[in-house]
Design a protein around this motif. Structure first.
Motif, mmCIF file in Angstrom:
data_model
loop_
_atom_site.group_PDB
_atom_site.id
_atom_site.type_symbol
_atom_site.label_atom_id
_atom_site.label_comp_id
_atom_site.label_asym_id
_atom_site.label_seq_id
_atom_site.Cartn_x
_atom_site.Cartn_y
_atom_site.Cartn_z
ATOM 1 N N TRP A 15 26.298 18.381 42.559
ATOM 2 C CA TRP A 15 25.369 19.619 42.199
ATOM 3 C C TRP A 15 25.537 19.690 40.682
ATOM 4 O O TRP A 15 26.278 19.170 39.918
ATOM 5 C CB TRP A 15 25.975 20.901 42.531
ATOM 6 C CG TRP A 15 25.833 21.024 44.089
ATOM 7 C CD1 TRP A 15 24.772 20.604 44.958
ATOM 8 C CD2 TRP A 15 27.021 21.413 45.181
ATOM 9 N NE1 TRP A 15 24.991 20.923 46.270
ATOM 10 C CE2 TRP A 15 26.353 21.483 46.294
ATOM 11 C CE3 TRP A 15 28.331 21.800 44.984
ATOM 12 C CZ2 TRP A 15 27.230 21.729 47.491
ATOM 13 C CZ3 TRP A 15 28.925 22.081 46.279
ATOM 14 C CH2 TRP A 15 28.448 22.077 47.357
ATOM 15 N N CYS A 16 24.300 20.180 39.888
ATOM 16 C CA CYS A 16 24.344 20.311 38.415
ATOM 17 C C CYS A 16 25.612 21.316 38.009
ATOM 18 O O CYS A 16 25.704 22.253 38.808
ATOM 19 C CB CYS A 16 23.195 20.839 38.194
ATOM 20 S SG CYS A 16 21.438 20.116 38.849
ATOM 21 N N CYS A 19 25.707 25.116 38.842
ATOM 22 C CA CYS A 19 25.073 25.628 39.917
ATOM 23 C C CYS A 19 25.806 26.527 40.935
ATOM 24 O O CYS A 19 27.148 26.413 41.042
ATOM 25 C CB CYS A 19 24.683 24.352 41.023
ATOM 26 S SG CYS A 19 23.906 24.635 42.489
ATOM 27 N N CYS A 50 19.529 21.413 48.374
ATOM 28 C CA CYS A 50 20.902 21.046 47.504
ATOM 29 C C CYS A 50 21.981 21.468 48.296
ATOM 30 O O CYS A 50 23.148 20.948 48.174
ATOM 31 C CB CYS A 50 20.839 21.709 45.923
ATOM 32 S SG CYS A 50 19.363 20.914 44.923
ATOM 33 N N ASN A 120 18.586 30.749 46.074
ATOM 34 C CA ASN A 120 18.300 30.522 44.577
ATOM 35 C C ASN A 120 17.096 30.864 44.127
ATOM 36 O O ASN A 120 16.660 30.626 43.002
ATOM 37 C CB ASN A 120 19.096 29.107 44.053
ATOM 38 C CG ASN A 120 18.369 28.087 44.720
ATOM 39 O OD1 ASN A 120 17.347 28.188 45.417
ATOM 40 N ND2 ASN A 120 18.789 26.850 44.954
ATOM 41 N N GLY A 124 15.067 23.853 44.717
ATOM 42 C CA GLY A 124 15.815 22.930 43.721
ATOM 43 C C GLY A 124 15.850 21.383 43.891
ATOM 44 O O GLY A 124 15.612 20.546 43.158
ATOM 45 N N GLN A 197 22.113 32.908 44.344
ATOM 46 C CA GLN A 197 22.903 31.820 43.766
ATOM 47 C C GLN A 197 21.923 31.234 42.704
ATOM 48 O O GLN A 197 20.885 30.607 42.968
ATOM 49 C CB GLN A 197 22.985 30.845 44.985
ATOM 50 C CG GLN A 197 23.402 29.385 44.567
ATOM 51 C CD GLN A 197 22.905 28.213 45.379
ATOM 52 O OE1 GLN A 197 22.673 28.224 46.466
ATOM 53 N NE2 GLN A 197 22.624 27.327 44.517
ATOM 54 N N CYS A 199 20.132 28.624 40.102
ATOM 55 C CA CYS A 199 19.798 27.290 40.001
ATOM 56 C C CYS A 199 19.688 27.008 38.639
ATOM 57 O O CYS A 199 18.476 27.526 38.181
ATOM 58 C CB CYS A 199 18.581 27.026 40.873
ATOM 59 S SG CYS A 199 18.108 25.280 40.450
ATOM 60 N N VAL A 200 20.485 26.458 37.971
ATOM 61 C CA VAL A 200 20.397 26.411 36.377
ATOM 62 C C VAL A 200 19.621 25.502 35.941
ATOM 63 O O VAL A 200 18.967 25.486 34.821
ATOM 64 C CB VAL A 200 21.971 25.784 35.910
ATOM 65 C CG1 VAL A 200 23.131 27.044 36.040
ATOM 66 C CG2 VAL A 200 22.217 24.690 36.419
ATOM 67 N N SER A 201 19.040 24.500 36.824
ATOM 68 C CA SER A 201 17.983 23.536 36.404
ATOM 69 C C SER A 201 16.598 23.808 36.525
ATOM 70 O O SER A 201 15.823 23.866 35.676
ATOM 71 C CB SER A 201 18.102 22.237 37.457
ATOM 72 O OG SER A 201 19.286 21.620 36.951
ATOM 73 N N TRP A 202 16.339 24.876 37.559
ATOM 74 C CA TRP A 202 15.063 25.057 37.894
ATOM 75 C C TRP A 202 14.734 26.606 37.787
ATOM 76 O O TRP A 202 13.353 27.091 37.700
ATOM 77 C CB TRP A 202 14.402 24.626 39.333
ATOM 78 C CG TRP A 202 14.571 23.037 39.353
ATOM 79 C CD1 TRP A 202 15.455 22.317 39.792
ATOM 80 C CD2 TRP A 202 13.818 22.154 38.580
ATOM 81 N NE1 TRP A 202 15.330 21.230 39.579
ATOM 82 C CE2 TRP A 202 14.074 20.820 38.701
ATOM 83 C CE3 TRP A 202 12.713 22.134 37.570
ATOM 84 C CZ2 TRP A 202 13.595 19.675 38.132
ATOM 85 C CZ3 TRP A 202 12.104 21.341 37.384
ATOM 86 C CH2 TRP A 202 12.421 20.022 37.480
HETATM 87 FE FE1 SF4 Z 1 21.922 23.533 42.040
HETATM 88 FE FE2 SF4 Z 1 19.526 23.876 41.109
HETATM 89 FE FE3 SF4 Z 1 21.002 21.653 40.576
HETATM 90 FE FE4 SF4 Z 1 20.209 22.057 42.835
HETATM 91 S S1 SF4 Z 1 18.730 21.706 41.281
HETATM 92 S S2 SF4 Z 1 22.106 21.469 42.416
HETATM 93 S S3 SF4 Z 1 20.284 24.203 43.146
HETATM 94 S S4 SF4 Z 1 21.355 23.786 39.933
#
Ligand code: SF4
Length: 294
Positions: A15-16, A19, A50, A120, A124, A197, A199-202
């Motif tokens: 996971w990022c 996350c 994820c 989230n 993701g 939860q 989701c730091v990426s999206w």
């Molecule tokens: Fe977590 Fe979002 Fe990364 Fe998936 S994309 S591992 S939900 S931070």
């Protein structure tokens, strides 16, 4: 009491960094250790997303189901192995999108499952499309002008369909989430824990900080978790949009509703197999209807 480390496979999570899956993974391990269950006493069924990669990191027996389809095999597992506690881990796009039909009908049945939803508010794994719980007007890669629909309200749906334990958690508060899991896992009947939860990426809107400024615990209030109508009203208050400020938009976490003593789906199936089982009504004579159709 088993050590929390016993529930980790040793594989490094993919996971990022940051996350919310990390907090949920840790809380589940702590809850399982606190309950002291032997690994042969329970199983986990994961959906796709994820969160589903947790199947590689949690050292338990279980299966990785199809996208949106974790609930049917989990229900089947409970029916065929009533000695097992069965836990479902599903995502918001997974369980409330592709699996919405399964979700609604599983709620109606009250099987003895603990359902943990990784909410989230985004897809993701597939890189940032709007999910059923994405906030109104949020711009995503699939909604460049903003989400036009109202988000799905899983707590309200669960209340409408007779779910007997409903809670909401926050991945950023691991001790609180651990105790919610312990209560849900100890409940007889369907227990839904919907967990916000990040989701730091999206999802750059509903961040860890965004939630930290808004969450409050129901147990710190005079909340009555046996009042189903009040719980429904509370579930409506958690809808938010991009303009909601920490002052006007509060996010309650804790047990919304809990009811004990309701027969489970497994109870009903077992009773229906007994020789004395009778239908609620005897078969009706429909010959008149057939004759009227010519
Ligand atoms: Fe977590 Fe979002 Fe990364 Fe998936 S994309 S591992 S939900 S931070």
């Amino acid at each position: 009491m088993p050590d929390v480390k016993e529930f980790a496979t040793g594989a490094k999570p993919t996971w990022c960094p940051g996350c919310g899956n990390y907090g949920m993974w840790e809380a589940l391990k702590r809850a399982l250790a606190q309950l002291g269950w032997d690994k042969r006493e329970f199983a986990v069924v994961w959906g796709i997303g994820c969160h589903g990669n947790g199947a590689d990191f949690l050292d338990v027996q279980g299966m990785h189901a199809l996208h949106g389809r974790a609930l049917p095999p989990a229900t089947a597992l409970r029916l065929t192995r009533p000695d097992l506690h069965v836990i479902v881990e599903m995502g918001d796009g997974d369980g409330y999108g592709l699996g919405m039909g399964h979700f609604i009908h599983t709620l109606r049945r009250n099987p003895d499952l603990t359902v943990i939803a990784h909410n989230n508010q985004i897809y993701g794994l597939t890189a940032g499309q709007a999910s059923p719980t994405t906030d109104h007007l949020t711009r995503t890669v699939s909604t460049p002008t903003g989400v036009l629909e109202e988000p799905v309200n899983p707590i309200g749906l669960a209340l409408a369909e007779g779910t007997t334990f409903i809670a909401r958690g926050f991945a950023g508060d691991i001790p609180h989430l651990t105790q919610l899991y312990v209560q849900a896992l100890s409940h007889k009947g369907l227990a839904l824990v919907d967990v916000f939860q990040p989701c730091v990426s999206w999802n750059h809107h509903n961040t860890l900080q965004w939630f930290r400024e808004r969450v409050y615990k129901l147990e710190d209030t005079d909340w009555d978790s046996t009042n189903r109508v009040a719980a429904f009203e509370l579930s409506l208050s958690t809808f938010h949009d991009l303009t909601c400020s920490p002052e006007t938009c509060r996010v309650p976490i804790g047990v919304y509703y809990s009811e004990s003593g309701v027969p489970t789906y497994e109870d009903g199936v077992a009773a229906s197999q007994q020789p004395g089982w009778k239908r609620a009504e005897e078969p009706q004579d429909v010959s008149g209807i057939a004759a009227s159709l010519g």
